[in-house]
Each structure stands twice: as C-alpha cells, then as structure tokens.
Design a protein around this motif. Structure first.
Motif, PDB file in Angstrom:
ATOM      1  N   GLU A  60       0.828  -1.202   0.000  1.00  0.00           N
ATOM      2  CA  GLU A  60       0.000   0.000   0.000  1.00  0.00           C
ATOM      3  C   GLU A  60       0.864   1.254   0.000  1.00  0.00           C
ATOM      4  O   GLU A  60       0.567   2.235  -0.691  1.00  0.00           O
ATOM      5  CB  GLU A  60      -0.924  -0.017   1.222  1.00  0.00           C
ATOM      6  N   ALA A  61       1.966   1.197   0.772  1.00  0.00           N
ATOM      7  CA  ALA A  61       2.863   2.351   0.815  1.00  0.00           C
ATOM      8  C   ALA A  61       3.516   2.575  -0.541  1.00  0.00           C
ATOM      9  O   ALA A  61       3.651   3.716  -1.010  1.00  0.00           O
ATOM     10  CB  ALA A  61       3.922   2.139   1.895  1.00  0.00           C
ATOM     11  N   ALA A  62       3.913   1.468  -1.186  1.00  0.00           N
ATOM     12  CA  ALA A  62       4.550   1.588  -2.492  1.00  0.00           C
ATOM     13  C   ALA A  62       3.555   2.096  -3.532  1.00  0.00           C
ATOM     14  O   ALA A  62       3.907   2.896  -4.405  1.00  0.00           O
ATOM     15  CB  ALA A  62       5.116   0.231  -2.916  1.00  0.00           C
ATOM     16  N   ALA A  63       2.314   1.621  -3.429  1.00  0.00           N
ATOM     17  CA  ALA A  63       1.296   2.063  -4.387  1.00  0.00           C
ATOM     18  C   ALA A  63       1.021   3.550  -4.252  1.00  0.00           C
ATOM     19  O   ALA A  63       0.814   4.259  -5.243  1.00  0.00           O
ATOM     20  CB  ALA A  63       0.014   1.260  -4.179  1.00  0.00           C
ATOM     21  N   SER A  64       1.010   4.020  -3.008  1.00  0.00           N
ATOM     22  CA  SER A  64       0.762   5.447  -2.803  1.00  0.00           C
ATOM     23  C   SER A  64       1.905   6.299  -3.333  1.00  0.00           C
ATOM     24  O   SER A  64       1.709   7.468  -3.674  1.00  0.00           O
ATOM     25  CB  SER A  64       0.554   5.736  -1.313  1.00  0.00           C
ATOM     26  N   ASP A  65       3.103   5.700  -3.431  1.00  0.00           N
ATOM     27  CA  ASP A  65       4.267   6.414  -3.975  1.00  0.00           C
ATOM     28  C   ASP A  65       4.381   6.228  -5.485  1.00  0.00           C
ATOM     29  O   ASP A  65       5.303   6.733  -6.118  1.00  0.00           O
ATOM     30  CB  ASP A  65       5.561   5.921  -3.317  1.00  0.00           C
ATOM     31  N   GLY A  66       3.472   5.415  -6.054  1.00  0.00           N
ATOM     32  CA  GLY A  66       3.494   5.189  -7.494  1.00  0.00           C
ATOM     33  C   GLY A  66       4.445   4.111  -7.932  1.00  0.00           C
ATOM     34  O   GLY A  66       4.665   3.911  -9.126  1.00  0.00           O
TER      35      GLY A  66
END
Length: 254
Positions: free
Chosen positions: A222-228
């Motif tokens: 989720e953290a990586a997705a929020s960072d793109g």
C-alpha cells in the motif's frame, strides 16, 4: 459401532497424497454446509471456491477418490459427503483423550464439533490432583496417574496434548507407550515420536506470525502504491510464492 483401535482408514494404502488428505476436511466442511441447505449438486468451480482451492486441484483430488462428477451436472453433494467421510474414517467412532485440562484443554472439551465429526471425548486427564473428579463439559477429569489404564479401557488411539510445553514430551511418551498412534499437539513444542506415530501440531503463535507477515507485506504494498511504485513482492508471479503443490509454503520463526 467400530472403534478407532480396531479399524483404520485405508487412505495411505490407496496412495492418496498427504496434500490431498489435508484438503479433504476443507471439502467436507463446504459440502456439509451445502447439504444443510439441501443443495443436491455442486460444480467443481463452486465447491473449489467454497473450499478455497482452485477447481483443477479439486478435480485432481477427487480423482484419487474415484469420483469424477457428471459433465453438465457436477458432483452429488450427499454422495461426496459420505465418500470423503468414509475416506477420512469419520464413519467410525474415534475415542479421544485430552491431556491437560487448563483453559485450552477445557475449551477443547467443550467444543461441540467433535461429536458431529465422528470423535468422542472418552476421557479428560490432568496432573493436578485438585482437578480430579471435577466435571468439565459433563466429563469428570481423571488424574494422569491412570493415563495408561484409561487408554486401554477406552480403546483410544488418538490423544490430544494441551499441556504446558515442559510436560508435553513426557505425556507424549506415555501416550505412545500405552498404544496411542495419533497425536494432536497444542503444546508449543516439537514432539519426538517413533515411526508409525502421526503427530499434527497446532501452534497459534506461528499462525499469528504468518498473519503478521502478510499484514506487513500488505502495508508495504500500500505504501509503495501510494508512492506510485511497485514493490518487489508484488512484481513476482504467484507461482514464485507457492510450493510444488501450489500451496503457500509454511513460514516458520527463526
């Protein structure tokens, strides 16, 4: 009714893989739910989804039982319930002893699912003299000094260990010496048993650690997705995360 000591299921002699045996209770649980709703037939896709496996694996598992279903109709629910119950040995009466009647042992004694699945709690055993004679789930607790006699008198071949870790191996040794050949171990320790004795271990702390691993991985994704970005774990194919039989490999603590 036959007892566990005189009759044992022929699963191994039929050459059914252990991975398939481990999934049979999942199918039985799903089928029992369908039966209770008076559902007459079920497709492999529907049953696989209910059991949490893929349909190809389900069809292969059932082929070991000699059950292939009917094209366009599916599987007969009641027949499969009987077939799997018979293969697992659940059409017999299996007397079980529970050793260690603390909070966990008492909870197991009160579990209503034993009787409905072919298991009868024949005795509750504890080393504490103060527990002797005390009824738990309507069954009087007996002292561990009488363990061997209890097993012989009741024809017990399945024992459940719910003792503290330090006492588990000694209890296991006594159970095996008395003729118990299958043990369900809830104690947080690895038991050493001779060949011919089956042990299934239930360790709640390990299961929680596995869940913690998945929660941590989801949080990272989720953290990586929020960072793109795309995390390395998500970039791997599903097959890379699976064992040779398509199952998620066990995650054991270091």
């Amino acid at each position: 009714m036959a007892t566990g000591r005189t009759h044992r299921p022929a699963t191994r002699s039929r050459g059914i893989p252990e991975a398939t045996v481990a999934r049979l209770p999942l199918y039985l649980r799903a089928l029992t739910a369908l039966s209770e709703r008076s559902v007459p037939t079920v497709s492999s896709e529907e049953l696989a989804a209910a059991a949490g496996v893929n349909s190809a694996k389900l069809r292969k598992d059932f082929s070991y039982l000699g059950s292939y279903g009917t094209r366009g109709v599916g599987y007969d629910v009641e027949y499969l319930v009987y077939q799997i119950s018979r293969e697992l040995g659940l059409t017999q009466d299996w007397p079980v002893v529970i050793v260690g009647i603390g909070n966990l042992g008492a909870a197991l004694a009160n579990y209503g699912g034993f009787a409905s699945r072919g298991f009868r709690v024949a005795a509750l055993i504890d080393a504490d003299p103060a527990m002797a004679g005390k009824p738990v789930a309507g069954i009087p607790v007996q002292h561990s000094d009488d363990l061997e006699k209890i097993i012989q008198d009741n024809g017990v071949s399945i024992g459940v260990i719910a003792t503290p870790a330090g006492a588990a191996q000694q209890v296991c040794d006594r159970l095996v010496a008395a003729g118990v050949t299958s043990i369900l171990n809830f104690a947080p320790t690895v038991l050493s048993v001779p060949e011919g004795v089956d042990v299934r271990k239930v360790d709640l702390s390990i299961e929680l650690q596995i869940l913690a691993f998945h929660e941590q991985r989801k949080a990272g994704e989720e953290a990586a997705a929020s960072d793109g970005g795309v995390p390395a774990a998500a970039a791997r194919s599903d097959s890379a995360d699976q064992g040779p039989d398509g199952d998620m490999p066990a995650v054991m603590p270091a």
